[in-house]
Design an enzyme around this catalytic site. Structure first.
Site, PDB file in Angstrom:
ATOM      1  N   ASP A 209      39.745  34.894  34.688  1.00 15.96           N
ATOM      2  CA  ASP A 209      39.412  36.089  35.460  1.00 15.96           C
ATOM      3  C   ASP A 209      40.044  37.268  34.714  1.00 15.96           C
ATOM      4  O   ASP A 209      41.261  37.467  34.755  1.00 15.96           O
ATOM      5  CB  ASP A 209      39.982  35.941  36.873  1.00 15.96           C
ATOM      6  CG  ASP A 209      39.902  37.232  37.678  1.00 15.96           C
ATOM      7  OD1 ASP A 209      39.650  38.302  37.083  1.00 15.96           O
ATOM      8  OD2 ASP A 209      40.115  37.167  38.893  1.00 15.96           O
ATOM      9  N   GLN A 212      41.904  42.115  35.505  1.00 18.19           N
ATOM     10  CA  GLN A 212      43.105  42.917  35.217  1.00 18.19           C
ATOM     11  C   GLN A 212      43.533  42.809  33.759  1.00 18.19           C
ATOM     12  O   GLN A 212      44.195  43.703  33.243  1.00 18.19           O
ATOM     13  CB  GLN A 212      44.279  42.471  36.109  1.00 18.19           C
ATOM     14  CG  GLN A 212      44.042  42.635  37.599  1.00 18.19           C
ATOM     15  CD  GLN A 212      43.915  44.095  38.034  1.00 18.19           C
ATOM     16  OE1 GLN A 212      44.330  45.022  37.336  1.00 18.19           O
ATOM     17  NE2 GLN A 212      43.319  44.304  39.188  1.00 18.19           N
ATOM     18  N   LYS A 235      37.538  48.922  35.935  1.00 14.79           N
ATOM     19  CA  LYS A 235      38.998  48.915  35.837  1.00 14.79           C
ATOM     20  C   LYS A 235      39.464  49.283  34.426  1.00 14.79           C
ATOM     21  O   LYS A 235      40.649  49.284  34.148  1.00 14.79           O
ATOM     22  CB  LYS A 235      39.541  47.535  36.220  1.00 14.79           C
ATOM     23  CG  LYS A 235      39.300  47.162  37.689  1.00 14.79           C
ATOM     24  CD  LYS A 235      39.978  45.876  38.018  1.00 14.79           C
ATOM     25  CE  LYS A 235      39.449  45.217  39.280  1.00 14.79           C
ATOM     26  NZ  LYS A 235      39.931  45.831  40.513  1.00 14.79           N
ATOM     27  N   CYS A 374      43.394  41.268  48.403  1.00 20.97           N
ATOM     28  CA  CYS A 374      42.408  40.176  48.242  1.00 20.97           C
ATOM     29  C   CYS A 374      43.079  38.916  47.710  1.00 20.97           C
ATOM     30  O   CYS A 374      42.505  38.204  46.870  1.00 20.97           O
ATOM     31  CB  CYS A 374      41.260  40.584  47.333  1.00 20.97           C
ATOM     32  SG  CYS A 374      40.375  42.012  47.916  1.00 20.97           S
TER      33      CYS A 374
HETATM   34  N1  PLP Z   1      40.165  39.485  40.020  1.00 21.35           N
HETATM   35  C1  PLP Z   1      41.238  40.274  40.034  1.00 21.35           C
HETATM   36  C2  PLP Z   1      42.523  39.753  39.476  1.00 21.35           C
HETATM   37  C3  PLP Z   1      41.136  41.561  40.555  1.00 21.35           C
HETATM   38  O1  PLP Z   1      42.207  42.351  40.568  1.00 21.35           O
HETATM   39  C4  PLP Z   1      39.900  42.014  41.065  1.00 21.35           C
HETATM   40  C5  PLP Z   1      39.770  43.356  41.666  1.00 21.35           C
HETATM   41  O2  PLP Z   1      40.716  43.946  42.101  1.00 21.35           O
HETATM   42  C6  PLP Z   1      38.810  41.154  41.008  1.00 21.35           C
HETATM   43  C7  PLP Z   1      38.982  39.900  40.481  1.00 21.35           C
HETATM   44  C8  PLP Z   1      37.461  41.559  41.505  1.00 21.35           C
HETATM   45  O3  PLP Z   1      36.946  42.530  40.657  1.00 21.35           O
HETATM   46  P1  PLP Z   1      35.642  43.351  41.035  1.00 21.35           P
HETATM   47  O4  PLP Z   1      35.908  43.936  42.396  1.00 21.35           O
HETATM   48  O5  PLP Z   1      35.555  44.368  39.971  1.00 21.35           O
HETATM   49  O6  PLP Z   1      34.513  42.405  41.052  1.00 21.35           O
END
Ligand code: PLP
Length: 416
Positions: A209, A212, A235, A374
């Site tokens: 993932d 970040q 981001k 989240c």
């Molecule tokens: N994974 C991580 C570690 C995140 O911090 C985020 C968003 O804050 C996401 C996934 C989800 O990203 P997105 O909302 O751009 O799909």
């Protein structure tokens, strides 16, 4: 710790960088905006805003369809963005980049198009306990649909991943190891090469993932052995709904399409269809063209700064922020050593609930995030319902950290 760092990080000319971000010149009430929420979404430089405007003013057309001049220009810009993103993450083949709205959509794509096809009852999906919901819920769906089991790498006391039992968590039944490249709560940077090796040693694939990680550090998917990397353009100075998925080409080729519709097909009959190659079979309908063109400008901007300098700046700022927060009496979650963490700094300040804290800080112009980020399972491990989180990027300064700490004092006066 001295109030202002003795030296600003020498690696980036932050004063000059700030000139490129129009929003940083605004005030909130009568206070200058101190934006410390880049882990939620980054601000955008003029160069990105300008690239989007120029696209709509000069090149706007749908891609891969028209034969007229501006359609060909739009296609060249869109495909140029794909080449740029591929190079940025160390992928030698631009066809390995699938464009979409970012990390959430990319993880769902893999969990659906790879997971539904290759997972069987009794197979194992290995995640960490520090995952954002977007790298958890899609795997819960996939497990429910296929009978696979989800297992977890625990988080150690210091906020790093506890790899001591890795060899019993990743087993011959593991088909995928999917972990965060950088925790959005703890800042933790898991050792990706070690995890890749563990996954590959049992024939599993390795997903990172990158929401970040990609904005904040140099990433090389091929050198690190990453099979899938999810990327959120918003981001990393790019527009919202930009970014996508890197996937190893042979894996993408084996997977079935995720969404059906226009452009992802080769031939269509009334009762069946054949599909485009990669990446086209994963890009159904009219895509986020202007957004990916904006992302290309963001990549140019980051490459102009140099990702090593970006990382160095954040290491210095993070170390300074952690030092000042601890000195002010805050409980900081996650590793202290900036070498093993990024610039998302979660904390709890004395008796003040994070939501109250964020509200008071806003009155001082300081924008931080408060909540579960989240990552509710991780909050339970930390034993808190929420945390406050300050997160840093290329435009942040030590003075802004000081503004944060000064504003904490005001919150204490009100709630203490
Ligand atoms: N994974 C991580 C570690 C995140 O911090 C985020 C968003 O804050 C996401 C996934 C989800 O990203 P997105 O909302 O751009 O799909």
């Amino acid at each position: 710790m001295a109030k202002v760092m003795d030296q600003q990080p020498a690696s980036l000319d932050v004063a000059r960088i700030r000139q490129d971000f129009p929003i940083l010149a605004r005030t909130v009430g009568d206070k200058p905006l101190v934006y410390l929420d880049s882990a939620a979404t980054s601000q955008k430089p003029r160069q990105v805003i300008g690239a989007i405007t120029e696209f709509y003013e000069r090149h706007n057309a749908n891609v891969h369809r028209g034969v007229y001049t501006i359609a060909e220009e739009a296609t060249a810009l869109y495909e140029g963005a794909r080449e740029k993103l591929a190079r940025f993450v160390g992928a030698s083949d631009p066809a390995c980049i699938v464009f979409n709205r970012g990390t959430t959509e990319s993880t769902n794509l893999v969990a659906h198009a790879w997971g539904r096809k290759f997972l069987r009852e009794g197979d194992q999906i290995v995640l960490s306990m520090a995952e954002h919901h977007s790298n958890l819920i899609p795997w819960q769906f996939a497990a429910r649909a296929t009978g696979a089991e989800v297992r977890f790498i625990p988080v150690a006391e210091d906020g790093t991943l506890d790899l001591s039992e890795l060899s019993s968590i990743v087993t011959e039944r593991t088909r995928i190891v999917a972990v965060t490249g950088m925790s959005n709560v703890l800042g933790t940077l898991p050792p990706l090469a070690v995890l890749s090796e563990a996954a590959h040693s049992v024939g599993a694939v390795f997903l990172v993932d990158g929401a970040q990680l990609v904005p904040h550090a140099r990433v090389d998917v091929e050198a690190t052995g990453i099979d899938f990397l999810t990327i959120s353009g918003h981001k990393m100075l790019g527009p919202t709904a930009s970014g996508g998925l890197y996937g190893r080409r042979d894996l993408l080729e084996q997977m079935d399409p995720f969404l059906g519709g226009g452009e992802m097909i080769r031939e269509v009959w009334l009762d069946h269809a054949t599909f485009n190659g990669v990446p086209g079979k994963f890009e159904a309908g009219t895509m986020n063209i202007a957004e990916e063109v904006g992302l290309a400008a963001a990549i140019d901007y980051l490459e102009g700064l140099g990702m090593d300098a970006v990382r160095e700046h954040e290491k210095q700022l993070t170390a300074y922020a952690i030092g000042r927060l601890v000195e002010a009496g805050a409980t900081v979650y996650g590793p202290r050593d900036p070498e093993v963490r990024g610039g998302a700094v979660s904390f709890w300040y004395k008796e003040v609930h994070p939501h109250d804290l964020a509200t008071i800080l806003d009155q001082e112009g300081v924008a931080i995030r408060a909540g579960h980020h989240c990552a509710q399972p991780l909050m339970r491990i930390l034993g808190v319902p929420a945390t406050a989180r300050a997160s840093f990027y290329v435009y942040n300064t030590a003075e802004e950290v000081d503004a944060l700490v000064d504003a904490l004092g005001k919150a204490e006066d009100i709630f203490g």
